[in-house]
Write an enzyme that holds these catalytic residues in place. Sequence first.
Site, mmCIF file in Angstrom:
data_model
loop_
_atom_site.group_PDB
_atom_site.id
_atom_site.type_symbol
_atom_site.label_atom_id
_atom_site.label_comp_id
_atom_site.label_asym_id
_atom_site.label_seq_id
_atom_site.Cartn_x
_atom_site.Cartn_y
_atom_site.Cartn_z
ATOM 1 N N CYS A 167 0.809 -1.217 0.000
ATOM 2 C CA CYS A 167 0.000 0.000 0.000
ATOM 3 C C CYS A 167 0.841 1.265 0.000
ATOM 4 O O CYS A 167 0.300 2.366 -0.120
ATOM 5 C CB CYS A 167 -0.942 -0.021 1.195
ATOM 6 S SG CYS A 167 -1.901 -1.545 1.212
ATOM 7 N N HIS A 307 -2.883 8.275 5.262
ATOM 8 C CA HIS A 307 -3.027 6.918 4.753
ATOM 9 C C HIS A 307 -4.442 6.456 5.086
ATOM 10 O O HIS A 307 -5.119 5.894 4.237
ATOM 11 C CB HIS A 307 -1.966 6.007 5.383
ATOM 12 C CG HIS A 307 -1.960 4.634 4.810
ATOM 13 N ND1 HIS A 307 -1.778 4.396 3.466
ATOM 14 C CD2 HIS A 307 -2.145 3.408 5.376
ATOM 15 C CE1 HIS A 307 -1.837 3.094 3.238
ATOM 16 N NE2 HIS A 307 -2.069 2.471 4.377
ATOM 17 N N GLU A 318 -1.786 6.222 13.037
ATOM 18 C CA GLU A 318 -1.404 7.385 12.227
ATOM 19 C C GLU A 318 -1.700 8.681 12.984
ATOM 20 O O GLU A 318 -0.905 9.622 12.963
ATOM 21 C CB GLU A 318 -2.144 7.361 10.886
ATOM 22 C CG GLU A 318 -1.677 8.472 9.935
ATOM 23 C CD GLU A 318 -2.256 8.326 8.535
ATOM 24 O OE1 GLU A 318 -3.179 7.506 8.332
ATOM 25 O OE2 GLU A 318 -1.781 9.045 7.629
ATOM 26 N N LYS A 339 -9.499 8.098 1.091
ATOM 27 C CA LYS A 339 -9.933 6.699 0.945
ATOM 28 C C LYS A 339 -11.384 6.541 1.413
ATOM 29 O O LYS A 339 -12.040 5.557 1.070
ATOM 30 C CB LYS A 339 -9.034 5.763 1.754
ATOM 31 C CG LYS A 339 -7.642 5.574 1.136
ATOM 32 C CD LYS A 339 -6.846 4.510 1.852
ATOM 33 C CE LYS A 339 -5.446 4.358 1.279
ATOM 34 N NZ LYS A 339 -4.501 5.387 1.763
ATOM 35 N N HIS A 344 -9.583 1.940 -1.018
ATOM 36 C CA HIS A 344 -8.126 1.786 -0.948
ATOM 37 C C HIS A 344 -7.590 1.213 -2.265
ATOM 38 O O HIS A 344 -7.786 0.034 -2.548
ATOM 39 C CB HIS A 344 -7.782 0.872 0.229
ATOM 40 C CG HIS A 344 -6.329 0.837 0.573
ATOM 41 N ND1 HIS A 344 -5.342 1.291 -0.270
ATOM 42 C CD2 HIS A 344 -5.692 0.394 1.683
ATOM 43 C CE1 HIS A 344 -4.155 1.125 0.306
ATOM 44 N NE2 HIS A 344 -4.350 0.586 1.498
ATOM 45 N N PHE A 403 1.982 -3.141 4.158
ATOM 46 C CA PHE A 403 2.347 -4.397 4.816
ATOM 47 C C PHE A 403 3.846 -4.628 4.641
ATOM 48 O O PHE A 403 4.434 -4.244 3.634
ATOM 49 C CB PHE A 403 1.569 -5.575 4.211
ATOM 50 C CG PHE A 403 0.120 -5.622 4.629
ATOM 51 C CD1 PHE A 403 -0.338 -4.929 5.738
ATOM 52 C CD2 PHE A 403 -0.790 -6.384 3.903
ATOM 53 C CE1 PHE A 403 -1.676 -4.991 6.121
ATOM 54 C CE2 PHE A 403 -2.127 -6.449 4.275
ATOM 55 C CZ PHE A 403 -2.573 -5.753 5.375
#
Lengths: 417, 77
Positions: A167, A307, A318, A339, A344, A403
């Site tokens: 991502c 994010h 975050e 998002k 996403h 990830f």
Amino acid sequence: MKEGWRRRVVITGIGVISPLGLTAEKTWEGILAGRSGIGPITHFDSSDSTVKIAGEVRGFEPEKYLPEPTIRKTDLFIQYACAASFMAVEDSKLTREEVASERTAVVIASGMGGIPAIEKTFYLVNEKGHRRISPFFIPMIIPNLAAGMVSITLGAQGPNTCPATACAAGTHALGEAFGYIRHGVSDLAVAGGAEAIISPVAVGGFNAMRALSRRNEEPEKASRPFDRDRDGFVISEGSGILVLEEFERAVGRGARIYAEIIGYALNSDAHHITNPAPEGIGPRRCIQLALKDAEIGPEKIDYINAHGTSTKVGDINETNAIKAVFGEHARQLCVSSTKSMTGHLMGAAGGIEAAISAKALHEGIIPPTINLDHPDPECDLDYVPGEARKKEIQYALSNSFGFGGTNGCLIFKKWEG
Amino acid sequence: MSVENRVRKIISDHLGVDAVKVVSDATFIDDLGADSLDIVELVMAMEEEFNIEIPDTDAEGIRTVNDVVQYVSRRVS
């Protein structure tokens, strides 16, 4: 190259294909309207699937961008990358001759490549044997073929790479391209990300991690970053591509400049394959490194494109990272997760979110976070709930975390011409 | 449809070239713009269409449209 030698880099073209629309303009209109692009899955029969919603691109016509034989030989993520790249180049008003150069880089991220083609081929092998595998199967699925096909079609002969950092990949692609221009390797870059993995295996795989929202009855409300009732992210698809250009060159040709990229950093949590490190330590350091690279203090940042995936842990993490870096200023600046509208886009997220950040600076409008009906008590910043906000801003930060504990941050500055 | 017309149609569809260009002596690589992967795919399409198996050693000899027409005609007769 002499120590500290840096050239300036500006954004002169934007191309987007997203669940909010088939162009950057349509996508931006959706963002300003606070519209959700999430709906029921149509790319495959999801009746057996726990998750039945996604952010699908609707009405895409690959034949507008590619000849028929090429369409047959490419998986969807490559087609999205080509379409968004060609639109970005057109938007930059550069001629195809100017782009077809040894000084043009193409850096297009994809987190997972051609998963749908892998699935179809697996069924074909089971049914008809390995001799029926298309000779185009491998070039259809390898993630770097988005960048490959774009570079072939545009004749761009500079660096041609593909971060596959989940991502964070789109942000890493832009950061890498930014570096090529900044350090004199290239003068132009076509960079961003592309992803198209709305398929049984990918959706089922993320669902197995309990990472996805299951709000199947209310798709448009499923992506709700920072809201207490969020239950995971929503898989989306599309592509976000920018044309980056060396500053002198862009000014010299009178290009329309959306924004300048002034800082970039990447680092690692070095903690866990999927869980973020406690207290948002990785993102915190990454933001600090990006600020240092941009040579600005934290108090300069007006807007953060988060994010913000709409997962329980990620959003809090975050938020904590932002508070740690910005201190009191965290209460003044605006944070939003687009998002909430786009879903996403995985490896393309950094690309589309950079495009949105650049538009926000250019137009003086801060995108909203939609579906933020009841903020999580641990998420207590100004997330611009519900409606876009008109406000002149000077500096924007875009965060991406993937990830594997990989992080990426880009800092943009308003172009004052 | 005759074997020849079926072969020509597959070639024209797969390579995305106008049917009028698919003439007997057209070579795949120089005249029709095919690459080595296109030829593998064409051979597979012929195998499917005519329900035959074409060994790689035979496929390697294929250069022109007529080569395919002759080969397939021989195999299906």
